[in-house]
Design a protein around this motif. Structure first.
Motif, PDB file in Angstrom:
ATOM      1  N   GLY A 131      26.478  33.084  48.764  1.00  0.00           N
ATOM      2  CA  GLY A 131      26.634  31.596  48.859  1.00  0.00           C
ATOM      3  C   GLY A 131      28.122  31.135  48.993  1.00  0.00           C
ATOM      4  N   GLY A 132      28.447  29.824  49.001  1.00  0.00           N
ATOM      5  CA  GLY A 132      29.702  29.235  48.952  1.00  0.00           C
ATOM      6  C   GLY A 132      30.442  29.293  47.676  1.00  0.00           C
ATOM      7  N   ASP A 133      29.733  29.709  46.624  1.00  0.00           N
ATOM      8  CA  ASP A 133      30.563  29.592  45.213  1.00  0.00           C
ATOM      9  C   ASP A 133      31.801  30.481  45.179  1.00  0.00           C
ATOM     10  OD1 ASP A 133      31.122  29.694  42.599  1.00  0.00           O
ATOM     11  OD2 ASP A 133      29.031  28.869  42.095  1.00  0.00           O
ATOM     12  N   GLU A 134      32.847  29.870  45.338  1.00  0.00           N
ATOM     13  CA  GLU A 134      33.937  30.658  45.175  1.00  0.00           C
ATOM     14  C   GLU A 134      34.233  31.102  43.770  1.00  0.00           C
ATOM     15  OE1 GLU A 134      38.859  29.746  45.553  1.00  0.00           O
ATOM     16  OE2 GLU A 134      37.587  28.067  45.904  1.00  0.00           O
ATOM     17  N   GLN A 135      33.723  30.784  42.666  1.00  0.00           N
ATOM     18  CA  GLN A 135      34.052  31.312  41.359  1.00  0.00           C
ATOM     19  C   GLN A 135      33.204  32.803  41.189  1.00  0.00           C
ATOM     20  OE1 GLN A 135      35.950  30.436  38.596  1.00  0.00           O
ATOM     21  NE2 GLN A 135      36.839  29.124  40.231  1.00  0.00           N
ATOM     22  N   MET A 136      32.082  32.592  41.795  1.00  0.00           N
ATOM     23  CA  MET A 136      31.275  34.101  41.889  1.00  0.00           C
ATOM     24  C   MET A 136      32.095  35.003  42.726  1.00  0.00           C
ATOM     25  SD  MET A 136      29.190  35.950  43.817  1.00  0.00           S
ATOM     26  CE  MET A 136      28.493  37.479  43.721  1.00  0.00           C
ATOM     27  N   ARG A 137      32.640  34.458  43.726  1.00  0.00           N
ATOM     28  CA  ARG A 137      33.337  35.587  44.544  1.00  0.00           C
ATOM     29  C   ARG A 137      34.614  36.155  43.875  1.00  0.00           C
ATOM     30  NH1 ARG A 137      32.499  31.912  48.497  1.00  0.00           N
ATOM     31  NH2 ARG A 137      34.188  31.124  48.740  1.00  0.00           N
ATOM     32  N   LYS A 138      35.073  35.345  43.158  1.00  0.00           N
ATOM     33  CA  LYS A 138      36.431  35.706  42.310  1.00  0.00           C
ATOM     34  C   LYS A 138      36.166  36.605  41.306  1.00  0.00           C
ATOM     35  CE  LYS A 138      39.367  31.682  42.975  1.00  0.00           C
ATOM     36  NZ  LYS A 138      40.060  30.521  42.197  1.00  0.00           N
ATOM     37  N   LEU A 139      34.749  36.369  40.623  1.00  0.00           N
ATOM     38  CA  LEU A 139      34.211  37.254  39.680  1.00  0.00           C
ATOM     39  C   LEU A 139      34.076  38.782  40.171  1.00  0.00           C
ATOM     40  CD1 LEU A 139      32.005  35.097  37.396  1.00  0.00           C
ATOM     41  CD2 LEU A 139      34.052  36.298  36.732  1.00  0.00           C
ATOM     42  N   TRP A 140      33.468  38.513  41.488  1.00  0.00           N
ATOM     43  CA  TRP A 140      33.136  39.930  41.983  1.00  0.00           C
ATOM     44  C   TRP A 140      34.453  40.707  42.325  1.00  0.00           C
ATOM     45  CZ3 TRP A 140      28.682  42.317  41.921  1.00  0.00           C
ATOM     46  CH2 TRP A 140      28.644  43.476  43.102  1.00  0.00           C
ATOM     47  N   SER A 141      35.487  39.893  42.744  1.00  0.00           N
ATOM     48  CA  SER A 141      36.665  40.416  43.055  1.00  0.00           C
ATOM     49  C   SER A 141      37.306  41.216  41.838  1.00  0.00           C
ATOM     50  CB  SER A 141      37.843  39.551  43.944  1.00  0.00           C
ATOM     51  OG  SER A 141      39.040  40.341  44.103  1.00  0.00           O
ATOM     52  N   ALA A 142      37.358  40.313  40.529  1.00  0.00           N
ATOM     53  CA  ALA A 142      37.774  40.881  39.391  1.00  0.00           C
ATOM     54  C   ALA A 142      36.977  42.255  38.895  1.00  0.00           C
ATOM     55  CB  ALA A 142      37.654  39.852  38.378  1.00  0.00           C
ATOM     56  N   LEU A 143      35.901  42.062  39.223  1.00  0.00           N
ATOM     57  CA  LEU A 143      34.914  43.602  38.725  1.00  0.00           C
ATOM     58  C   LEU A 143      35.417  44.444  39.670  1.00  0.00           C
ATOM     59  CD1 LEU A 143      32.913  44.900  37.163  1.00  0.00           C
ATOM     60  CD2 LEU A 143      31.226  43.868  38.534  1.00  0.00           C
ATOM     61  N   ASN A 144      35.769  44.293  40.869  1.00  0.00           N
ATOM     62  CA  ASN A 144      36.109  45.496  41.822  1.00  0.00           C
ATOM     63  C   ASN A 144      37.671  45.896  41.257  1.00  0.00           C
ATOM     64  OD1 ASN A 144      34.000  45.799  43.641  1.00  0.00           O
ATOM     65  ND2 ASN A 144      34.655  44.038  44.757  1.00  0.00           N
ATOM     66  N   ALA A 145      38.244  45.078  40.898  1.00  0.00           N
ATOM     67  CA  ALA A 145      39.726  45.158  40.443  1.00  0.00           C
ATOM     68  C   ALA A 145      39.588  46.319  38.880  1.00  0.00           C
ATOM     69  CB  ALA A 145      40.603  44.112  40.259  1.00  0.00           C
TER      70      ALA A 145
END
Length: 226
Positions: A131-145
């Protein structure tokens, strides 16, 4: 940050299977039609238009090096799905429905093995609608890092990741792909003859800190059947 996450790996352990493969430390997961790519394995469910699981190995040399595939890339219908005569979502289904593509294996963790391996990241086998939730996408990116940090610290880790669907999942307007309620990621490392794991369940509306979404591999298995 690294020290905190390294300690989290102590919370869960299991006996190592003899069925290790390049991208599957326990052998391949169950569920879906199995496909193998250079950078990952997956189990695709045509009825949902999405892979139930994607598994891959990350180690130094698979990140932190120059990309072989340059320029903007978009999701594409995988030729393996076509060859298997399975239905697939289309490249524009997510855009038409106002969804963002979430990549189970991100490009930055798929380096060092050539342009074809990097291109496989954009296969719809490796994509789910977010979905359009930017916070969720930031969390996913942080997890990949964080996965890259662990791979650097432990020399290699394995990842099993995919969608979590509720009891009545929503199908996007095209009818070809289903919206997950959440996403899971299990990270596994060797510890002698055993393995240690850390697992996350990240809903579509997630925000805040990654630690808030810690769970167990057993809980993920119960939710997904994978």
């Amino acid at each position: 940050m690294k020290r905190t996450w390294v300690l989290f790996f102590l919370f869960s352990a299991a006996v190592l299977s003899a069925a290790e493969e390049e991208h599957a430390i326990f052998g391949k997961s169950i569920g879906g039609f199995s496909f193998k790519h250079t950078g990952y394995y997956c189990g695709y469910k045509a009825r949902l238009g999405c892979s139930l699981w994607v598994s891959y190995r990350v180690k130094p040399g698979y990140f932190g090096v120059e990309r072989a595939l340059q320029g903007g890339q978009s999701p594409y219908v995988d030729p393996l799905v076509v060859q298997a005569a399975l239905s697939s979502p289309r490249a524009d289904d997510l855009k038409t429905a106002g969804q963002y593509p979430l990549y189970f294996l991100p490009h930055d963790n798929a380096l060092g093995r050539g342009a074809e391996c990097e291109k496989e990241v954009y296969s719809l086998l490796n994509v789910a609608p977010s979905g359009g939730d930017e916070q969720m996408r930031k969390l996913w990116s942080a997890l990949n890092a964080a996965v890259r940090e662990w791979a650097q610290a432990y020399k290699e880790v394995w990842v099993i990741t995919g969608p979590i669907f509720g009891g009545s999942p929503t199908t996007l307007a095209s009818g070809r792909i289903t919206m997950p309620d959440a996403f899971y990621k299990i990270v596994i490392r060797k510890d002698g003859d055993a393995v240690k794991t850390i697992a996350f369940n990240i809903p579509q509306n997630a925000s805040g800190k990654l630690a808030s979404y810690l769970t167990t591999m057993a809980s993920i298995e119960k939710l997904t059947g994978v």
